[in-house]
Design an enzyme around this catalytic site. Sequence first.
Site, PDB file in Angstrom:
ATOM      1  N   GLU A  50       0.802  -1.235   0.000  1.00 23.49           N
ATOM      2  CA  GLU A  50       0.000   0.000   0.000  1.00 23.49           C
ATOM      3  C   GLU A  50       0.829   1.277   0.000  1.00 23.49           C
ATOM      4  O   GLU A  50       0.533   2.215  -0.726  1.00 23.49           O
ATOM      5  CB  GLU A  50      -0.931   0.057   1.220  1.00 23.49           C
ATOM      6  CG  GLU A  50      -2.098  -0.882   1.157  1.00 23.49           C
ATOM      7  CD  GLU A  50      -1.818  -2.136   1.933  1.00 23.49           C
ATOM      8  OE1 GLU A  50      -2.759  -2.776   2.376  1.00 23.49           O
ATOM      9  OE2 GLU A  50      -0.623  -2.490   2.084  1.00 23.49           O
ATOM     10  N   GLU A  96      -9.728  -4.924   4.084  1.00 28.47           N
ATOM     11  CA  GLU A  96      -9.394  -3.801   3.206  1.00 28.47           C
ATOM     12  C   GLU A  96      -8.179  -4.134   2.337  1.00 28.47           C
ATOM     13  O   GLU A  96      -8.131  -3.793   1.161  1.00 28.47           O
ATOM     14  CB  GLU A  96      -9.116  -2.543   4.031  1.00 28.47           C
ATOM     15  CG  GLU A  96     -10.360  -1.886   4.589  1.00 28.47           C
ATOM     16  CD  GLU A  96     -11.300  -1.415   3.499  1.00 28.47           C
ATOM     17  OE1 GLU A  96     -10.900  -0.575   2.673  1.00 28.47           O
ATOM     18  OE2 GLU A  96     -12.445  -1.897   3.468  1.00 28.47           O
TER      19      GLU A  96
END
Length: 928
Positions: free
Chosen positions: A7, A84
Amino acid sequence: MPVVVVESPAKAKTINKYLGSDYVVLASYGHVRDLPPKDGSVDTEHDFAMKWDVGADSRKHVKAIADALKDDDTLILATDPDREGEAISWHLQEELTKRKAIKKTTAVSRVVFNAITKAAVTEAMKNPRQVDTPLVDAYLARRALDYLVGFNLSPVLWRKLPGAKSAGRVQSVCLRIIVEREMEIEAFDPQEYWSVKSVIETPRGQTFEARLVSLSGKKLDKFDLKDRVSTELAVQAVSSRSLTVQSVEAKPAARNPSPPFMTSTLQQEASRKFGMGARQAMNAAQRLYEAGLITYMRTDGIDMAPEAVAAARDTIAARYGAKYVPETPRIYKNKAKNAQEAHECIRPTEMSAHPDEVKLTDADQRRLYDLIWKRTTASQMAAARLERTTVEIGSPDGQVGLRASGQVVVFDGFMAVYTEGRDDVSEDEDDARLPQVMQGEPAKIAAESLRPDYAKHAEAAQTLGTGAPQNVVLSENAGTLGLQHHTNPPPRYTEATLVKRMEELGIGRPSTYASVLTTIVEREYVRKEQNRLFPEDKGRIVTIFLMNFFRKYIGYDFTANLESELDDVSAGDADWKEVLAKFWRDFSAAIAETSELRITEVLDKLDDALAPTLYPPREDGSDPRVCPRCGEGSLHLKTSRTGGFVGCSRYPECRYTRPIGGEGAEGEDRVLGVDGDDEIFLRTGRFGPYVQRGEVSEEVKKPPRASLPKGWSAEAMDLEKALTLLSLPREIGLYEGAMISANFGRFGPYLIHQLEGEAKPVYANLKTTDEVFEIGMNHAVELITHKRENPGRGRTAAKALKELGDHPDGGPMQVFEGRYGPYIKWGKVNATLPKDVTPEDVTPERAIEIVNEKAAKGGKKPAKKAAAKKPAAKKPAAKKPAAKKATTAKTTAAKTTTAKTTTRKAPAKKAAPKAEDTAPDAGDLTEE
């Protein structure tokens, strides 16, 4: 080389060190796709089909990944190990496939690791898998629910309650909890009670405090001493009798350590110990995780890996000694309702890395790591051993009984490292250490000279003279004290206690708490003062509206049950589209029914529901709905863009208004006094409190007004201060034939001076509010002269408070001091630092987040070259010649036609809510 995607750039940098030059590690910078903020992104007519858009900032990151795959046919998705993270990997795989960057020959795999250490990353690479479809389905269901609630309920609020910005699935329930607590506090009726304590002196000259527990042979309950008279009798009964120690009982006790942190308990403890908000704590934890110092910080789990338990026990033995290590390791089981995604607890990746040895420059990260290390270490330490002592004291006739309690720590155990904070401490708790006391010995009431605090009460009471305070009763020698108490209402929530309450109710999930709390504050539904959460009028009205028209959907059980259904989806036990269909069927019907209501109907309903708060009984017994100003109109709930208020029905003849908190509420309009023939009012307007001379009338359309300057509170306003404000501008003196004056303006206090012949006056800023009233002629001339000699902005180029290096997209980032506080400057983006972040503590990584968030909201990024766009800007000029040829009559007619057209279209525009008002709240989405 295989392409690994994570990420964040910080995480990518750390992992790249572990994997070496054989891999290309790139960052997605969080989610790369989202539902566009417009109607139709979730198609309820076609099996909840969802349309995804790649964000403007994400396109270059996706392109970088696609370009890297041209050189290698292996993609490894290594995003965070939760729902997520799974969703980000799924989005990347879908988008790269759509762009044909992933081919049939491309090997795509998913790896997860709970800590960013070399061992964890290396082990994860050996155990690849595919994207977890049930977890992705659970994400899709949550995202669709948040969208459907946001884009259908928010427009109803926007139309029916001017000023209401939005509603969210979890946000609205969170707001309800805060509002209901406030209503409990307002409805609370305090009950009076008294307590009696004596200072007892032992034969060895030591003193301790004992409280009265029985009187006239009867055990005293909390409310038995209900007034001053009964307390005076009790104090006299105690002080007039000889007392002896009737029993001394010592019992061993043990206290076990708290389990290691999970997300919610970390947020709670960071709030208790450091005053950190949930988002602030999670941002610091994110940095620690990305640096490889702690395990993943979004988790419901409290269990520790066996190797971590062994390392903790070794560390305890080495640092504190073998006696602090329990015989067997401690095993913790999760008791959280609806616990999901059972990860390990939040702990240091290396237990041997003591906080003093980990060099962290960021204050928040340093404090949080210290907290996590201590909590984890303590969780595997031996129990503390205590000795609790209770001393019973009584009179020979059995009429009076007192009790003293205390404790001694025999072995501190885990308390040598850490003890958990508490939200509320009972006033009856007594951890004091007692002196040596023996059964049968006399217990003499001490004289006032032995207890300075009792002597202080004696002095205040003038030894029971005429000036005795009404809440204190003292014996003649001040050795026995009676104090008045009142029961307290339930305390307002802090972020810590609110997170705890949401967790108990099964509402929300660890990754949502921080963003939900941030959203309700940013929406101005709630304000935070001294770490307590207060509902604003706007938030209160929104909650009452939802309670009356959408009660089911902000119900605690309904929300918790929906969370359980979503957990079933993530476990593969339920179909996500069936869950959506069941919800949408009833919710859409409720939306349709409420949309037909007129605003007056809604306000009437809310007015009735809020009546106890809006119109409490008056002391004189008069009708609380009668306007207190004109005595003729009736009060009614009204709304505006800035929230709700109570106003008179005779408006505009009577302009009485006040907040919905009831008469006497903070900020209520009031008369400060009379000056000449004019009443001087304190009122609250859209831009805050202000003072006004007289009323609006036919003769005086705009009476003199003055806003309260920064630092002046409405509560402290009086007539003298109001007249001082209304007398501004203050004339300081003549300089070169023109007056220098001081006043307050839009940007704060200032001086103004204009010489004859000057096209514009000269303005000079003042540093403080007081200078407007105190600055002398010499200093004023100096400031005006300096400003006149140094035109432009009147100040030298600001010096950066801190250099933060270059942004990944190019351009330096610097911290400056601004009018509204410190801010980060990056090109044309000026991003104010959050209140919980200081210039000294802000890191380059945090700065990138702050400026990116600001840029996404509309801030301008550093311009690269926009020459290609210039010709498009000239297009409107082609219409000008035609407009010049039109006759005056035609021009007038055209304007009239345009005005009519605009008027006809206005209702349609008003009915269509802005995207920002109807967008699903970020508070209901998991935080990345």
